[in-house]
Design a protein around this motif. Structure first.
Motif, PDB file in Angstrom:
ATOM      1  N   THR A   1       8.963  40.154 -21.313  1.00  0.00           N
ATOM      2  CA  THR A   1       8.713  39.011 -20.912  1.00  0.00           C
ATOM      3  C   THR A   1       9.931  38.452 -20.375  1.00  0.00           C
ATOM      4  OG1 THR A   1       7.140  38.889 -22.890  1.00  0.00           O
ATOM      5  CG2 THR A   1       7.934  36.762 -21.619  1.00  0.00           C
ATOM      6  N   ALA A   2      11.091  38.642 -20.828  1.00  0.00           N
ATOM      7  CA  ALA A   2      12.318  38.001 -20.282  1.00  0.00           C
ATOM      8  C   ALA A   2      12.533  38.590 -18.864  1.00  0.00           C
ATOM      9  CB  ALA A   2      13.353  38.505 -20.900  1.00  0.00           C
ATOM     10  N   LYS A   3      12.093  39.909 -18.692  1.00  0.00           N
ATOM     11  CA  LYS A   3      12.303  40.594 -17.352  1.00  0.00           C
ATOM     12  C   LYS A   3      11.184  39.996 -16.165  1.00  0.00           C
ATOM     13  CE  LYS A   3      15.684  43.369 -17.505  1.00  0.00           C
ATOM     14  NZ  LYS A   3      16.939  43.220 -16.635  1.00  0.00           N
ATOM     15  N   ILE A   4      10.138  39.569 -16.671  1.00  0.00           N
ATOM     16  CA  ILE A   4       9.086  38.920 -15.761  1.00  0.00           C
ATOM     17  C   ILE A   4       9.500  37.658 -15.381  1.00  0.00           C
ATOM     18  CG2 ILE A   4       6.659  37.840 -16.007  1.00  0.00           C
ATOM     19  CD1 ILE A   4       5.919  40.143 -17.591  1.00  0.00           C
ATOM     20  N   CYS A   5      10.132  36.865 -16.460  1.00  0.00           N
ATOM     21  CA  CYS A   5      10.602  35.333 -15.881  1.00  0.00           C
ATOM     22  C   CYS A   5      11.687  35.521 -15.134  1.00  0.00           C
ATOM     23  CB  CYS A   5      11.267  34.862 -17.288  1.00  0.00           C
ATOM     24  SG  CYS A   5       9.973  34.121 -18.309  1.00  0.00           S
ATOM     25  N   HIS A   6      12.816  36.728 -15.097  1.00  0.00           N
ATOM     26  CA  HIS A   6      13.593  37.008 -14.091  1.00  0.00           C
ATOM     27  C   HIS A   6      13.169  37.328 -12.670  1.00  0.00           C
ATOM     28  CE1 HIS A   6      17.095  37.379 -17.251  1.00  0.00           C
ATOM     29  NE2 HIS A   6      16.975  35.960 -16.694  1.00  0.00           N
ATOM     30  N   GLY A   7      12.008  38.039 -12.767  1.00  0.00           N
ATOM     31  CA  GLY A   7      11.529  38.822 -11.734  1.00  0.00           C
ATOM     32  C   GLY A   7      10.665  37.693 -10.916  1.00  0.00           C
TER      33      GLY A   7
ATOM     34  N   ILE B   1      13.026  26.241  -5.180  1.00  0.00           N
ATOM     35  CA  ILE B   1      14.442  26.564  -5.719  1.00  0.00           C
ATOM     36  C   ILE B   1      14.340  26.211  -7.237  1.00  0.00           C
ATOM     37  CG2 ILE B   1      16.698  26.241  -5.234  1.00  0.00           C
ATOM     38  CD1 ILE B   1      15.581  28.249  -3.556  1.00  0.00           C
ATOM     39  N   LEU B   2      13.982  24.805  -7.312  1.00  0.00           N
ATOM     40  CA  LEU B   2      14.012  24.189  -8.721  1.00  0.00           C
ATOM     41  C   LEU B   2      13.363  25.028  -9.765  1.00  0.00           C
ATOM     42  CD1 LEU B   2      13.417  20.534  -7.884  1.00  0.00           C
ATOM     43  CD2 LEU B   2      15.562  21.323  -8.865  1.00  0.00           C
ATOM     44  N   ALA B   3      12.022  25.515  -9.222  1.00  0.00           N
ATOM     45  CA  ALA B   3      11.231  26.480 -10.111  1.00  0.00           C
ATOM     46  C   ALA B   3      12.066  27.587 -10.452  1.00  0.00           C
ATOM     47  CB  ALA B   3       9.798  26.598  -9.502  1.00  0.00           C
ATOM     48  N   SER B   4      12.661  28.201  -9.450  1.00  0.00           N
ATOM     49  CA  SER B   4      13.408  29.341  -9.568  1.00  0.00           C
ATOM     50  C   SER B   4      14.564  29.401 -10.755  1.00  0.00           C
ATOM     51  CB  SER B   4      13.983  29.919  -8.426  1.00  0.00           C
ATOM     52  OG  SER B   4      14.759  31.066  -8.664  1.00  0.00           O
ATOM     53  N   SER B   5      15.051  28.206 -10.622  1.00  0.00           N
ATOM     54  CA  SER B   5      16.185  27.927 -11.652  1.00  0.00           C
ATOM     55  C   SER B   5      15.617  27.936 -13.167  1.00  0.00           C
ATOM     56  CB  SER B   5      16.874  26.576 -11.384  1.00  0.00           C
ATOM     57  OG  SER B   5      17.578  26.699 -10.115  1.00  0.00           O
ATOM     58  N   VAL B   6      14.491  27.155 -13.294  1.00  0.00           N
ATOM     59  CA  VAL B   6      13.963  26.963 -14.388  1.00  0.00           C
ATOM     60  C   VAL B   6      13.619  28.304 -14.808  1.00  0.00           C
ATOM     61  CG1 VAL B   6      11.936  26.092 -15.826  1.00  0.00           C
ATOM     62  CG2 VAL B   6      13.066  24.764 -14.101  1.00  0.00           C
ATOM     63  N   PHE B   7      12.951  29.255 -14.359  1.00  0.00           N
ATOM     64  CA  PHE B   7      12.368  30.424 -14.687  1.00  0.00           C
ATOM     65  C   PHE B   7      13.454  31.446 -15.139  1.00  0.00           C
ATOM     66  CE2 PHE B   7       8.410  29.760 -12.923  1.00  0.00           C
ATOM     67  CZ  PHE B   7       7.485  30.254 -13.844  1.00  0.00           C
ATOM     68  N   MET B   8      14.771  31.394 -14.378  1.00  0.00           N
ATOM     69  CA  MET B   8      15.995  32.031 -14.580  1.00  0.00           C
ATOM     70  C   MET B   8      16.609  31.693 -16.053  1.00  0.00           C
ATOM     71  SD  MET B   8      18.212  34.258 -13.806  1.00  0.00           S
ATOM     72  CE  MET B   8      17.852  34.537 -12.163  1.00  0.00           C
ATOM     73  N   ILE B   9      16.524  30.271 -16.434  1.00  0.00           N
ATOM     74  CA  ILE B   9      17.063  30.075 -17.683  1.00  0.00           C
ATOM     75  C   ILE B   9      16.194  30.558 -18.908  1.00  0.00           C
ATOM     76  CG2 ILE B   9      17.706  28.170 -19.189  1.00  0.00           C
ATOM     77  CD1 ILE B   9      18.338  26.618 -16.386  1.00  0.00           C
ATOM     78  N   CYS B  10      14.965  30.433 -18.517  1.00  0.00           N
ATOM     79  CA  CYS B  10      13.872  30.703 -19.444  1.00  0.00           C
ATOM     80  C   CYS B  10      14.052  32.491 -19.796  1.00  0.00           C
ATOM     81  CB  CYS B  10      12.535  30.446 -19.159  1.00  0.00           C
ATOM     82  SG  CYS B  10      11.888  28.924 -19.226  1.00  0.00           S
ATOM     83  N   GLY B  11      14.236  33.150 -18.866  1.00  0.00           N
ATOM     84  CA  GLY B  11      14.559  34.501 -18.952  1.00  0.00           C
ATOM     85  C   GLY B  11      15.945  34.846 -19.832  1.00  0.00           C
ATOM     86  N   TRP B  12      16.970  34.162 -19.785  1.00  0.00           N
ATOM     87  CA  TRP B  12      18.293  34.177 -20.572  1.00  0.00           C
ATOM     88  C   TRP B  12      17.945  33.764 -21.803  1.00  0.00           C
ATOM     89  CZ3 TRP B  12      21.168  37.613 -18.555  1.00  0.00           C
ATOM     90  CH2 TRP B  12      21.427  37.521 -17.328  1.00  0.00           C
ATOM     91  N   ILE B  13      17.123  32.791 -22.167  1.00  0.00           N
ATOM     92  CA  ILE B  13      16.815  32.361 -23.571  1.00  0.00           C
ATOM     93  C   ILE B  13      16.075  33.540 -24.386  1.00  0.00           C
ATOM     94  CG2 ILE B  13      15.573  30.798 -24.816  1.00  0.00           C
ATOM     95  CD1 ILE B  13      16.340  28.594 -22.708  1.00  0.00           C
ATOM     96  N   LEU B  14      15.074  33.935 -23.549  1.00  0.00           N
ATOM     97  CA  LEU B  14      14.274  35.138 -24.095  1.00  0.00           C
ATOM     98  C   LEU B  14      15.112  36.367 -24.398  1.00  0.00           C
ATOM     99  CD1 LEU B  14      10.883  34.833 -22.073  1.00  0.00           C
ATOM    100  CD2 LEU B  14      11.341  34.525 -24.462  1.00  0.00           C
ATOM    101  N   LEU B  15      16.108  36.760 -23.550  1.00  0.00           N
ATOM    102  CA  LEU B  15      16.895  37.920 -23.700  1.00  0.00           C
ATOM    103  C   LEU B  15      17.753  37.499 -25.024  1.00  0.00           C
ATOM    104  CD1 LEU B  15      17.978  38.963 -20.156  1.00  0.00           C
ATOM    105  CD2 LEU B  15      16.746  40.267 -22.002  1.00  0.00           C
ATOM    106  N   SER B  16      18.413  36.542 -25.233  1.00  0.00           N
ATOM    107  CA  SER B  16      19.168  36.170 -26.291  1.00  0.00           C
ATOM    108  C   SER B  16      18.464  36.370 -27.390  1.00  0.00           C
ATOM    109  CB  SER B  16      19.863  34.753 -26.059  1.00  0.00           C
ATOM    110  OG  SER B  16      18.817  33.885 -26.130  1.00  0.00           O
ATOM    111  N   LEU B  17      17.364  36.094 -27.513  1.00  0.00           N
ATOM    112  CA  LEU B  17      16.432  36.102 -28.817  1.00  0.00           C
ATOM    113  C   LEU B  17      15.701  37.558 -29.040  1.00  0.00           C
ATOM    114  CD1 LEU B  17      14.684  32.541 -28.625  1.00  0.00           C
ATOM    115  CD2 LEU B  17      16.896  33.287 -30.009  1.00  0.00           C
TER     116      LEU B  17
END
Length: 483
Positions: free
Chosen positions: A106-112, A81-97
């Motif tokens: 790449t952002a969608k891969i992180c979210h997946g 669950i911790l790792a899931s949260s980290v990947f979710m946040i990384c995905g949002w950072i990539l989408l914002s940029l």
């Protein structure tokens, strides 16, 4: 003031539920992303690139699910669950940029991957919860997803997809914080032989009123562990092949039956209509209403209704049995899908009165209510209850493979089905899948309401009519016979 076990369970469960809300944010964000990119062409997309962008989550969910199954058995449920949260946040950072198609991918891969890692959430909730609260707690997971979708759709009316991704990033932070401070699952601790730590965490979560379940769980694991130790040398000597051990596991009734059930539950979850409504909202709304002018307003209204329906599901799961709910709500889901298909068919041929949009709105809202009340939450509830403790990681991995495969096939094929058969023909096809899955699930699914996870496992295994002591003896005798 004394903190009750129920409050402690609520806190522990919130680590999963808040992450589920983040998954809803991702699903709701797609409507803003795809509709705006179609209009502005800021990042050019055709039907192939758009379908890959939408469906990639299915493939990456599979990878994340495999990782989560390994993690949950090796180092625990909480780290997944911790790792899931980290990947979710990384995905949002990539989408914002993001300013190009590869960055979006790449952002969608992180979210997946985040989705895949978080698929064990229902198992973790079930292991945290008392039997009398378990169904309601698990039912909060789809409620949280729907709440996340509502947030994304509501904010999508006011912000561009870039701005929206930055805002949604902050909504994903509470899930990470809650996971950091939550305990490990007692069921995981018992599988590692950490019995004292298991007792401590179990009593922190449940108090002392459920010691019978705790001691039964520990005693059952001791029996299985002893049997496994007696078999290990022989298996390694004669077979020396891990794949054969997995095949042996699949021959066991307590593994085979839950996998058959979960496979068809995942089909219901993917083809009930919710995924297509969220991923391809523009196509669905245009087919239903003949225009997409009111898309975000209608979507927000639907989200409010689905959220209300999901909250009512928390109450309904405490009153109705799982088998009854499955029959009632999936049957209604099939019926409303066929009604929507008929409405679209008639509208496109001018067979409806001038006020046809009202008919579409009523049917669309009825579909969302049925999905939010039964078809979606019930899948989470049952899937969290039926897997045996000894093979829970393996069963969940296989179930996640089916889920990710169905998701990829559904999202990837939807644009092509729309172009070949129309949205109405696609809904009829989904109704057939639901009907088949309902029949198979009803045949194999036992009633799990108000039973401990050990009682459910014993019933599937065939020990339902035996006492715990007789069940232990039968398990030991069965293992000795295999030796």
């Amino acid at each position: 003031m004394r903190v009750t076990p129920f409050v402690k369970q609520c806190f522990a469960v919130s680590s999963v539920v808040l992450n589920m809300m983040s998954y809803g944010l991702v699903a709701g964000f797609n409507a803003s992303l795809f509709s705006e990119l179609r209009r502005t062409r800021e990042i050019p997309l055709d039907i192939h690139s758009e379908s890959w962008l939408a469906s990639l989550i299915g493939l990456t969910l599979f990878g994340g699910s495999v990782i989560s199954s390994l993690v949950m058995e090796a180092i625990g449920r909480r780290p997944a669950i911790l790792a899931s949260s980290v990947f979710m946040i990384c995905g949002w950072i990539l989408l914002s940029l993001a300013s190009s198609f590869p960055v979006l991918l790449t952002a969608k891969i992180c979210h997946g991957i985040s989705f895949g890692l978080g698929t064990i959430g229902t198992i973790l909730i079930a292991e945290y919860s008392s039997p009398r609260h378990r169904g309601s707690f698990i039912a909060t997971s789809p409620t949280a997803i729907l709440f996340g979708i509502l947030i994304a759709h509501s904010l999508g009316m006011f912000y561009s997809w870039h701005g929206l991704s930055r805002i949604l990033l902050f909504f994903s932070l509470p899930g990470l914080i809650a996971a950091i401070f939550s305990p490990e699952s007692p069921s995981f601790l018992v599988t590692k032989g950490r019995y004292d730590e298991c007792r401590k965490v179990f009593r922190w979560l449940r108090g002392t009123d459920e010691n019978d379940e705790l001691e039964t769980m520990i005693k059952t694991h001791m029996v299985l562990k002893a049997n496994k130790q007696r078999q290990r040398i022989k298996v390694l000597t004669l077979i020396k092949n891990k794949a054969t051990c997995i095949v042996t596991a699949f021959k066991k009734r307590e593994v085979r039956i839950p996998i058959i059930i979960s496979m068809h539950l995942m089909a219901i979850n993917q083809f009930c209509g919710s995924t297509v409504n969220d991923m391809y909202a523009l196509d669905v709304h245009t087919a239903l209403y003949g225009t997409n002018v009111y898309m975000f307003k209608v979507m927000t209204s639907l989200d409010v209704l689905r959220l209300t329906a999901a909250l009512s599901a928390v109450y309904i799961t405490k009153k109705l049995g799982r088998r009854s709910m499955l029959l009632i709500f999936v049957s209604l889901n099939i019926f409303v899908n066929l009604c929507l298909a008929g409405h679209i068919f008639a509208r496109q041929r001018d067979l409806l009165p001038a006020s046809h949009m009202v008919i579409g709105v009523i049917l669309h809202h009825f579909q969302c209510f049925i999905m939010g009340t039964g078809s979606i939450p019930l899948i989470f509830v049952i899937a969290g209850e039926i897997f045996p403790l000894e093979y829970r990681g393996l069963c969940w991995m296989v179930s996640s493979i089916f889920s990710s495969t169905f998701m990829f096939v559904n999202i990837k094929s939807a644009p092509y089905l729309f172009s070949l058969f129309g949205v109405d023909g696609t809904l009829c096809f989904y109704a057939l899948i639901l009907a088949y899955s309902l029949v198979v699930t009803r045949i194999y699914l036992p009633e799990t309401k108000d039973k401990t996870l050990q009682e459910v496992e014993d019933e599937i295994r065939g020990f339902a009519l035996l006492s715990h002591e007789e069940a232990f003896e039968l398990k030991s005798d069965k293992a000795d016979g295999e030796d």
